[in-house]
Design a protein around this motif. Structure first.
Motif, PDB file in Angstrom:
ATOM      1  N   GLU A 170      -9.180   6.668 -14.005  1.00 38.47           N
ATOM      2  CA  GLU A 170      -7.908   6.340 -14.221  1.00 38.47           C
ATOM      3  C   GLU A 170      -7.211   7.522 -13.535  1.00 38.47           C
ATOM      4  O   GLU A 170      -7.456   8.985 -13.769  1.00 38.47           O
ATOM      5  N   ILE A 171      -6.278   7.284 -12.355  1.00 39.13           N
ATOM      6  CA  ILE A 171      -5.773   8.177 -11.587  1.00 39.13           C
ATOM      7  C   ILE A 171      -4.314   8.781 -12.698  1.00 39.13           C
ATOM      8  O   ILE A 171      -3.609   7.968 -13.436  1.00 39.13           O
TER       9      ILE A 171
ATOM     10  N   GLN B   1       0.836  -1.153  -0.104  1.00 33.38           N
ATOM     11  CA  GLN B   1       0.081  -0.088   0.118  1.00 33.38           C
ATOM     12  C   GLN B   1       0.810   1.275   0.040  1.00 33.38           C
ATOM     13  O   GLN B   1       2.049   1.114   0.249  1.00 33.38           O
ATOM     14  N   PRO B   2       0.334   2.393  -0.122  1.00 34.31           N
ATOM     15  CA  PRO B   2       1.259   3.637  -0.368  1.00 34.31           C
ATOM     16  C   PRO B   2       2.276   3.881   0.607  1.00 34.31           C
ATOM     17  O   PRO B   2       3.615   4.301   0.391  1.00 34.31           O
TER      18      PRO B   2
ATOM     19  N   ALA C 188       1.964   9.861  -8.810  1.00 41.11           N
ATOM     20  CA  ALA C 188       3.430  10.359  -8.173  1.00 41.11           C
ATOM     21  C   ALA C 188       3.177  10.948  -6.553  1.00 41.11           C
ATOM     22  O   ALA C 188       3.989  10.731  -5.744  1.00 41.11           O
ATOM     23  N   LEU C 189       2.196  11.545  -6.485  1.00 41.52           N
ATOM     24  CA  LEU C 189       1.679  12.167  -5.262  1.00 41.52           C
ATOM     25  C   LEU C 189       1.552  11.099  -4.197  1.00 41.52           C
ATOM     26  O   LEU C 189       1.936  11.244  -3.031  1.00 41.52           O
TER      27      LEU C 189
ATOM     28  N   LEU D 117      -7.531   3.856  -3.550  1.00 39.95           N
ATOM     29  CA  LEU D 117      -6.321   3.011  -3.182  1.00 39.95           C
ATOM     30  C   LEU D 117      -6.169   1.576  -3.881  1.00 39.95           C
ATOM     31  O   LEU D 117      -5.161   1.188  -4.312  1.00 39.95           O
ATOM     32  N   VAL D 118      -7.380   1.224  -4.181  1.00 42.56           N
ATOM     33  CA  VAL D 118      -7.615  -0.235  -5.148  1.00 42.56           C
ATOM     34  C   VAL D 118      -7.114   0.414  -6.472  1.00 42.56           C
ATOM     35  O   VAL D 118      -6.346  -0.581  -7.061  1.00 42.56           O
ATOM     36  N   ARG D 119      -7.479   1.478  -7.079  1.00 37.40           N
ATOM     37  CA  ARG D 119      -7.167   1.854  -8.285  1.00 37.40           C
ATOM     38  C   ARG D 119      -5.580   1.988  -8.258  1.00 37.40           C
ATOM     39  O   ARG D 119      -4.913   1.697  -9.450  1.00 37.40           O
ATOM     40  N   TRP D 120      -4.941   2.732  -7.364  1.00 41.72           N
ATOM     41  CA  TRP D 120      -3.640   2.689  -7.338  1.00 41.72           C
ATOM     42  C   TRP D 120      -2.790   1.775  -7.306  1.00 41.72           C
ATOM     43  O   TRP D 120      -2.048   1.398  -8.112  1.00 41.72           O
TER      44      TRP D 120
END
Length: 277
Positions: A249-250, A168-169, A256-257, A218-221
């Protein structure tokens, strides 16, 4: 009525199988049948369970009650940490088949490296044999660090199809990810929605920008990073909304953020035995 969401996104494993990238996690959900039924009805094609979770029975029941053909649903389960030996691991595969009520398991993982090198390798050899016998279609590992993966490679054994790790991020485990990419091993991402500990403006404000909630962002990321995320919830409605991620779409700037949140091991939210001896 057709399902609202598209679940056609898959990745080809080194075993030749097509793995549905978005899966339903069932950890800490002893009574997971309602969530599984909701997910299957909504269009999930992959359910992730484990012997340790104590809910393989419910997963199997949900699959049968859904009426969906067996071959359309991908089932992953895992060998317990205390089952690390050749004979015990083989017996565990048979027990999981019986408990799930299935003729084969799509993917069987070693749940963690928490034993020792000889035991891990014997367990891996057992999974290789179970695959040869057709009891499992693909084999993999979970919570394996580079050291543990190298043990398999150096023993000249078949490499895993999947390594399922916390991803995760805040905890991006880049060294493991890069090793797996090099050897064509898919990364399964558990805890992708950070166990809802997502109170960072990079997540909350960015989610609003896309008219989504933080879990969906978060799932999309995770999907856009090429991982196979396993969001979990015991709430059937959240199971559905967690999958509403295929209509946006992110942007590269926002990816990057979010990437900038990485704190390595300091960003762990749950156990992470990648350094096990």
């Amino acid at each position: 009525m057709a399902n609202k969401f598209s679940f056609k996104s898959t990745v080809r494993l080194n075993s030749g199988q097509e793995l549905p990238l978005l899966g339903l996690g069932t950890y800490l959900n002893d009574d997971c049948k309602p969530a599984c039924l909701a997910g299957l009805k909504q269009g999930y094609k992959h359910i992730d369970t484990a012997r340790m979770y104590g809910n393989e029975v419910q997963v199997g029941e949900a699959l049968r009650e859904s009426g969906i053909p067996r071959e359309e649903i991908y089932i992953t389960t895992k060998i317990n940490n205390n089952e690390h030996s050749y004979d015990v691991a083989l017996a565990s595969v048979d027990d999981s088949l019986k408990t799930l009520g299935l003729d084969y398991i799509d993917c069987m993982l070693i749940h963690s490296p928490l034993s020792n090198k000889p035991s891990r390798l014997e367990t891996w050899r057992a999974l290789v044999e179970a695959k040869k016998q057709g009891k499992v279609k693909a084999i993999g590992v979970s919570n394996y660090g580079v050291k543990h993966l190298e043990e398999i490679r150096e023993a000249n054994l078949e490499l895993p199809s999947i390594n399922q790790i916390e991803l995760q991020p805040r905890c991006q485990q880049k060294e493991i990810v890069e090793w797996c990419k090099k050897y064509d091993i898919v990364i399964g991402a558990y805890a992708p929605i950070m166990r809802t500990k997502w109170n960072y403006p990079e997540i909350t404000e960015t989610a609003k920008k896309y008219n989504k909630n933080p879990a969906q962002l978060l799932v999309r990321w995770s999907l856009q990073r090429g991982y196979a995320p396993l969001p979990k919830s015991a709430d059937p409605e959240r199971v559905k909304t967690n999958a509403d991620v295929f209509d946006f779409e992110i942007s590269p700037e926002d990816m990057a953020l979010i990437d900038g949140l990485d704190r390595g091991k300091e960003g762990e939210i749950t156990w992470n035995p990648i350094d096990a001896e």
